[in-house]
Design an enzyme around this catalytic site. Sequence first.
Site, PDB file in Angstrom:
ATOM      1  N   GLY A  56     -34.486 -20.991  -0.637  1.00  0.00           N
ATOM      2  CA  GLY A  56     -35.254 -21.041   0.600  1.00  0.00           C
ATOM      3  C   GLY A  56     -34.380 -20.859   1.829  1.00  0.00           C
ATOM      4  N   HIS A  57     -33.075 -20.635   1.606  1.00  0.00           N
ATOM      5  CA  HIS A  57     -32.135 -20.478   2.724  1.00  0.00           C
ATOM      6  C   HIS A  57     -31.618 -19.050   2.835  1.00  0.00           C
ATOM      7  CE1 HIS A  57     -32.295 -24.764   2.641  1.00  0.00           C
ATOM      8  NE2 HIS A  57     -31.658 -24.854   1.496  1.00  0.00           N
ATOM      9  N   HIS A 219     -34.276 -27.707   5.561  1.00  0.00           N
ATOM     10  CA  HIS A 219     -35.198 -27.968   4.456  1.00  0.00           C
ATOM     11  C   HIS A 219     -36.597 -28.260   4.946  1.00  0.00           C
ATOM     12  CE1 HIS A 219     -31.230 -28.679   2.736  1.00  0.00           C
ATOM     13  NE2 HIS A 219     -31.755 -28.097   1.680  1.00  0.00           N
TER      14      HIS A 219
END
Lengths: 331, 331, 212, 212
Positions: A56-57, A219
């Site tokens: 997700g980064h 996050h």
Amino acid sequence: MKKFINDPKQFVPEMLEGIALANPDTLKYVPAYNLIHRADAPNNDKVTIIQGSGSGHEPAHVMTVGRGMLDGACPGDVFAAPPLDFITETVKLLASDKGVLLLVNNYTGDRMAFEMAEEVAEADGVKVKTLFIDDDVAVKDSTYTVGRRGVAGNFFVMKAVGAAAEKGADLVELVRIGEKVNSVTRTMGIALTACTPPAKGEPLFELGDDEIEIGVGIHGEPGRRRAKWMPANDIADVLLDAILPDLPFESGDRVAVMVNGLGGTPISELYLLYGIIHKKLDEKGISVGRNYVGDYCTSLDMAGASLTLVRLDEEIEGLLAEPAEIAIRVF
Amino acid sequence: MKKFINDPKQFVPEMLEGIALANPDTLKYVPAYNLIHRADAPNNDKVTIIQGSGSGHEPAHVMTVGRGMLDGACPGDVFAAPPLDFITETVKLLASDKGVLLLVNNYTGDRMAFEMAEEVAEADGVKVKTLFIDDDVAVKDSTYTVGRRGVAGNFFVMKAVGAAAEKGADLVELVRIGEKVNSVTRTMGIALTACTPPAKGEPLFELGDDEIEIGVGIHGEPGRRRAKWMPANDIADVLLDAILPDLPFESGDRVAVMVNGLGGTPISELYLLYGIIHKKLDEKGISVGRNYVGDYCTSLDMAGASLTLVRLDEEIEGLLAEPAEIAIRVF
Amino acid sequence: MTDDDLARTEFVVRTIAEESVAQEKYFGELDAVVGDGDFGYSLARGFEFVLADFDTIDRTDSGTFLSRVAVMITSHIGGTSGPIWGTAFLRAGGSLKGNDDISGADAVAALRAAVEGIKKRGQSDLGDKTLLDALVPAIDTLEASLEAGDDAAVAVRKMATAAREAAEATSTLEARRGRASYTGERSIGSVDAGAMGLAVLAEKLADTWPAD
Amino acid sequence: MTDDDLARTEFVVRTIAEESVAQEKYFGELDAVVGDGDFGYSLARGFEFVLADFDTIDRTDSGTFLSRVAVMITSHIGGTSGPIWGTAFLRAGGSLKGNDDISGADAVAALRAAVEGIKKRGQSDLGDKTLLDALVPAIDTLEASLEAGDDAAVAVRKMATAAREAAEATSTLEARRGRASYTGERSIGSVDAGAMGLAVLAEKLADTWPAD
Ligand SMILES: Nc1ncnc2c1ncn2[C@@H]1O[C@H](COP(=O)(O)OP(=O)(O)O)[C@@H](O)[C@H]1O
Ligand SMILES: Nc1ncnc2c1ncn2[C@@H]1O[C@H](COP(=O)(O)OP(=O)(O)O)[C@@H](O)[C@H]1O
Ligand SMILES: [Mg+2]
Ligand SMILES: [Mg+2]
Ligand SMILES: [Mg+2]
Ligand SMILES: [Mg+2]
């Protein structure tokens, strides 16, 4: 949820497959462990550098595998540290005679998983060291907390040790360099919107049309505080006021500046923000040696940005200037 | 509207200033004409290449100025072709003995402005040629219409002529190459959200949480039709079904593939989409010679993507493989 | 005797696994308030693996069974929950290893061992706003109930009620561990995802506890 | 005689410029329906320049004045509107050049010249759903009214009414020019931004037309 996605459970594997298909000559993909690694790794003349963390980064870290940066990345699912066996198997597969350096952003889950993995690896006779990155000034550091988060500043540690490793630096030397870079790197992030994890299907938190979150990590969790939207000039002040006194960065310092997009913000806005920050640093007598503007470490589709400053010395600036060949953005 | 921005009227100038400050050695900025140009231009041993078009498409085109690509870009305001004098002044400033090539995406406003500028330049005795790019298959081409739009495929024309110009190709040769690349380039775009122009302050159109726009350009206007959201696999089919029969691309062809983000979509999703498209092309016997995944030509903060295919031959593939040094994404 | 013990252990593990999968969405929402929302996803994916291989797990004794499950959890659950839950199962398994006649006291001892494992692995303690804040009071209640002579079903019910109350009470705490801790004071006012998740699992055990 | 003519010309240009700046938001919304929303912004920014330098513009005669304004528009208005409106003013100026006693017929002729310029520059014609579809009927009405002997104020009012009606009617057309044309059939049902913009400007002229 409107994304380019099929089954949310397959989001990470399908993305990794795309990366592999796009880089058939340089990268290999091991589906069982979400592992993307250099096709020419392990190389026994060079320390193997592995980055963990969740997904997700992107482009961090699966798209920054390549000559001069990482040898491999084995992310967990979205925002989740990789399970123990991802790490242990990756280390087994990529271990080099010169040893293995594990780069880990400082989060409870990642810490625990990589500490366990380090034990396992050592038991297997692998030379391994773990380096924790914690550049986020938004988090108060104290013995009562888990310490600061590792965020976009991770890039500079990765780049510096990656360059040094190519030139044959040994494990001890890489740890020294990595710790040094981490110790002069500071980051602060601001979110304009919440992000939507594929598995959740909706934004992680509600944010008003005129609200922003100050002091966010990577996050999707809320930041330290919520504020009303403000002009880019004021946002630049908020970021600098949090970062500058922390190291502190002072007049006469030479720095690397990263204006990092969190995923949903176009590069036009990032350059606008960069210009403002550059001028404010000038006014403070801080000169920009290198700059990085774009998406380096994202929080899925979150609109927002983080500012990272690194105090440069000759060694660090030299390593940052070394070439690197990674998956993304080929002209 | 939540953006990193101060006064909407200053959005473009402030962004351009950021680009200039980030590239002090290689780029120059002329505020009066929104002009970003190579510090070493004009170079009389090389044809000068200038790209017009509006702003809001970054990194296109102000961030793709540099060795091997553009000599200068003088965009108008967001989504608006540059006014005549931006172009005429830019041509005056950057004209080289070998002439000037104007790259223009095919839109009414741009066409008119650049045709007028060409007249003016010729009157001033400048050798100048204009090349119109129209790669968008979403638009039906007919004598009753303004013809197809120029969208992300512009990148390939820019890259090919940019590389050839570095090697000394003359104006006539560059026009030949540019027209050839344009003739084998096809693009189709899909929007997941509407974009928000700074001056308007709100999304250009309303789109339901489960709706997407198929066949969009790069100016935030609605597409050819609205549809319900669909999985990435089906989106890949929609894009390929529009593009493949159009040239047509056939089994045995070797292509360059670009999965271009429209500004608000993270690169993770783009690689996921790329993987699917790569496999579908394989199945059809079409091999991928080069691939490009990321934001190349955006529509401000629009979430969405476009797919571009270019049929490669030795000449085109060679030119695309040439090095280029531009403002964005420095590792 | 052993078969019963094993059956009971299998029942507990299966119930926890199935309920974790069933509650994926809810657990995720709990973690989304001030965390990153992956708690439900991580537990569900991990316990899906446990359920998939359930019948092939080594059943030499309850201790061995739990230790094997621990390894599956640690290797398949990411985030903080993998190491935390894996360690808990590993320690519980260890304390029951070789024991083929498990008393209520043995069960309590096993749970205490799990708590120690979590504290060590997580460098956390009561009051940090973690699942420990529901687990420990739950065990205390279970122990007291068993010592008072309640039969298992009753004791488990009391344990579940205690877990629920303690989980609710975590909303007054400020998180000092896990992602939630990054929001500082803002974590006050919402319950801890792990603690509430634990209460939900305990209640499921109570609801489905087989009559002796 | 000349002074009056020039005053009238200045009044028309100033009114168009001021109203375009005042209507920036509305014109933008009109263009946003099926276009890219920059119509209002482009006109406003451009005419701001005209107003800023208004007093220094060469006033040799109305024709020269309009030609100078045309150059300012073309160099400061982007998008399609820059060339289109610039050409219109340039042609109108050209047809009035050297004329120092402008009759109603001369004014109509100047507007006709502007139309021809737009058609040529835009390779467009009536029915393409552009500002032409409001401009041409408006000029026809103006001409008829003047020929019928109405005084200017009355004729301009009738022109404005005709422009409004014609602009409304563009909603039935499918765009064949400009960004709106890319949406094809979807452009049907909404009015053309340029046509409606023109009607608004004509109405402003009628509302503020000075009594002779
Ligand atoms: N250091 C720790 N010690 C014990 N339990 C913890 C610790 N950190 C977090 N937890 C528990 O784990 C839960 C979050 O799990 P999970 O979402 O998987 O972790 P992450 O924060 O990595 O996303 C929290 O609600 C808390 O109950
Ligand atoms: N080819 C053309 N000929 C005449 N008028 C045109 C043409 N194309 C567009 N127009 C007019 O211009 C208006 C749009 O102006 P503007 O928004 O500045 O252009 P763009 O489409 O470049 O954004 C349309 O509403 C229409 O009335
Ligand atoms: Mg997590
Ligand atoms: Mg426009
Ligand atoms: Mg979590
Ligand atoms: Mg427009």
